[in-house]
Design a protein around this motif. Structure first.
Motif, PDB file in Angstrom:
ATOM      1  N   ARG A   1      -1.551   1.246 -14.029  1.00  0.00           N
ATOM      2  CA  ARG A   1      -0.641   1.873 -13.147  1.00  0.00           C
ATOM      3  C   ARG A   1      -1.511   2.544 -12.161  1.00  0.00           C
ATOM      4  O   ARG A   1      -1.290   2.600 -10.924  1.00  0.00           O
ATOM      5  CB  ARG A   1       0.184   2.986 -14.112  1.00  0.00           C
TER       6      ARG A   1
ATOM      7  N   THR B   1       8.878   3.027  -9.067  1.00  0.00           N
ATOM      8  CA  THR B   1       9.228   3.105 -10.362  1.00  0.00           C
ATOM      9  C   THR B   1       7.899   2.750 -11.367  1.00  0.00           C
ATOM     10  O   THR B   1       8.234   2.349 -12.421  1.00  0.00           O
ATOM     11  CB  THR B   1      10.077   1.765 -10.554  1.00  0.00           C
ATOM     12  N   SER B   2       6.962   3.503 -11.146  1.00  0.00           N
ATOM     13  CA  SER B   2       5.903   3.421 -11.584  1.00  0.00           C
ATOM     14  C   SER B   2       5.819   4.302 -13.182  1.00  0.00           C
ATOM     15  O   SER B   2       4.745   4.325 -13.713  1.00  0.00           O
ATOM     16  CB  SER B   2       4.401   3.436 -10.971  1.00  0.00           C
TER      17      SER B   2
ATOM     18  N   TRP C   1      11.022   6.187 -15.200  1.00  0.00           N
ATOM     19  CA  TRP C   1      11.603   4.943 -14.627  1.00  0.00           C
ATOM     20  C   TRP C   1      11.715   3.860 -15.541  1.00  0.00           C
ATOM     21  O   TRP C   1      12.658   3.224 -15.598  1.00  0.00           O
ATOM     22  CB  TRP C   1      10.929   4.438 -13.156  1.00  0.00           C
ATOM     23  N   ILE C   2      10.701   3.772 -16.405  1.00  0.00           N
ATOM     24  CA  ILE C   2      10.825   2.718 -17.486  1.00  0.00           C
ATOM     25  C   ILE C   2      11.791   2.859 -18.464  1.00  0.00           C
ATOM     26  O   ILE C   2      12.567   1.887 -18.822  1.00  0.00           O
ATOM     27  CB  ILE C   2       9.366   2.468 -18.209  1.00  0.00           C
TER      28      ILE C   2
ATOM     29  N   ARG D   1      14.722   4.669 -17.588  1.00  0.00           N
ATOM     30  CA  ARG D   1      15.830   4.436 -16.955  1.00  0.00           C
ATOM     31  C   ARG D   1      16.183   2.953 -16.767  1.00  0.00           C
ATOM     32  O   ARG D   1      17.522   2.766 -17.053  1.00  0.00           O
ATOM     33  CB  ARG D   1      15.859   5.093 -15.565  1.00  0.00           C
ATOM     34  N   LEU D   2      15.345   2.375 -16.527  1.00  0.00           N
ATOM     35  CA  LEU D   2      15.705   0.923 -16.261  1.00  0.00           C
ATOM     36  C   LEU D   2      15.787   0.086 -17.361  1.00  0.00           C
ATOM     37  O   LEU D   2      16.220  -1.124 -17.435  1.00  0.00           O
ATOM     38  CB  LEU D   2      14.451   0.218 -15.206  1.00  0.00           C
TER      39      LEU D   2
ATOM     40  N   ARG E   1      14.169  -5.036 -17.326  1.00  0.00           N
ATOM     41  CA  ARG E   1      14.547  -4.861 -16.012  1.00  0.00           C
ATOM     42  C   ARG E   1      13.124  -4.166 -15.193  1.00  0.00           C
ATOM     43  O   ARG E   1      12.919  -4.705 -14.138  1.00  0.00           O
ATOM     44  CB  ARG E   1      15.636  -3.881 -15.733  1.00  0.00           C
ATOM     45  N   TRP E   2      12.525  -3.146 -15.702  1.00  0.00           N
ATOM     46  CA  TRP E   2      11.230  -2.734 -15.025  1.00  0.00           C
ATOM     47  C   TRP E   2      10.445  -3.989 -14.956  1.00  0.00           C
ATOM     48  O   TRP E   2       9.676  -4.094 -13.915  1.00  0.00           O
ATOM     49  CB  TRP E   2      10.765  -1.889 -16.301  1.00  0.00           C
ATOM     50  N   GLN E   3      10.155  -4.807 -16.033  1.00  0.00           N
ATOM     51  CA  GLN E   3       9.274  -6.146 -15.893  1.00  0.00           C
ATOM     52  C   GLN E   3       9.536  -6.749 -14.516  1.00  0.00           C
ATOM     53  O   GLN E   3       8.729  -7.267 -13.859  1.00  0.00           O
ATOM     54  CB  GLN E   3       9.081  -6.671 -17.136  1.00  0.00           C
TER      55      GLN E   3
ATOM     56  N   ILE F   1      11.109  -5.937 -12.139  1.00  0.00           N
ATOM     57  CA  ILE F   1      10.868  -5.416 -10.607  1.00  0.00           C
ATOM     58  C   ILE F   1       9.430  -5.528 -10.493  1.00  0.00           C
ATOM     59  O   ILE F   1       8.972  -5.898  -9.543  1.00  0.00           O
ATOM     60  CB  ILE F   1      11.557  -4.078 -10.707  1.00  0.00           C
ATOM     61  N   HIS F   2       8.741  -5.425 -11.421  1.00  0.00           N
ATOM     62  CA  HIS F   2       7.215  -5.307 -11.298  1.00  0.00           C
ATOM     63  C   HIS F   2       6.448  -6.543 -10.834  1.00  0.00           C
ATOM     64  O   HIS F   2       5.472  -6.705 -10.691  1.00  0.00           O
ATOM     65  CB  HIS F   2       6.645  -4.344 -12.525  1.00  0.00           C
TER      66      HIS F   2
END
Length: 217
Positions: free
Chosen positions: A79, A134-135, A139-140, A142-143, A147-149, A151-152
């Motif tokens: 991160r 979202t780092s 945010w992880i 929430r998403l 979904r977080w993966q 986005i990233h």
């Protein structure tokens, strides 16, 4: 293992942070000591762009390295490395907006639309914004992990667009953009190979077992 203990040390992020910040301090030092050459704006633009691509490549390299070297502790720094890629991308972008264009928005808009290398660079920068936002661990949550993966994975687009931006920018010596392109291509090829092998493994696991052949006679 000694290396694992070092990587797990809670204070290890401090020297890594200082090391990541050192290119910025080096630019400041050169600025105060006449080390930016005959065209300081161009020097800063190229330097911050180079460091953006380097940090993107290093961030992408964390996953393969932690698997190949069996050092899961490396993920602690991913991160931070990604955020430093965004930090240097912001410096690169602000150099263009402020020092090069003096916030002349009509001219900037025209550049983004009509000059392909600016379009590619702007795309690379925009792709990094949701990653930086979202780092955090919040945010992880929430998403959700999947979904977080998703986005990233925009970092792949950003890295490719950044290489294309650099390649289209230079007019003669393409050594550096080609070098960065090879590194990014290898890192993405590794991920594609791992993904493909996982799909094949799951497909094999789902195949029905062959029926035993009855012996006759």
């Amino acid at each position: 293992m000694q290396l694992r203990r070092i990587l797990n040390n809670r204070w290890m992020k401090v020297p890594v942070f200082a090391l990541c910040l050192s290119p910025g301090f080096l630019l400041i030092w050169k600025g105060f000591n006449g080390g930016l050459g005959a065209n300081p704006i161009e020097f800063i633009t190229h330097a911050t762009g180079d460091w953006t691509l380097r940090f993107l490549a290093v961030t992408l390299a964390v996953t393969p390295l932690r698997k190949l070297l069996r050092l899961p502790e490396l993920v602690r720094f991913r991160r931070m490395l990604g955020l430093f890629a965004f930090f240097y991308a912001c410096l690169h972008f602000m150099t263009y907006l402020w020092l090069d264009k003096f916030f002349a928005w009509p001219e900037i808009t025209k550049d983004v639309v009509k000059r392909p290398f600016i379009t590619a660079g702007f795309t690379a920068f925009v792709m990094l914004i949701p990653l930086a936002i979202t780092s955090t661990a919040g945010w992880i949550r929430r998403l959700g992990g999947k979904r977080w993966q998703m986005i990233h994975r925009l970092i792949y687009v950003s890295a490719v667009a950044g290489v294309v931006h650099y390649y289209w920018l230079v007019k003669s010596d393409i050594t550096r953009p080609v070098f960065y392109g090879i590194i990014v291509a290898l890192l993405l090829a590794y991920r594609a190979a791992v993904k493909l092998s996982g799909i094949r493994a799951r497909s094999s696991a789902k195949l029905p077992s062959p029926l035993p052949v009855k012996e006759t006679g």
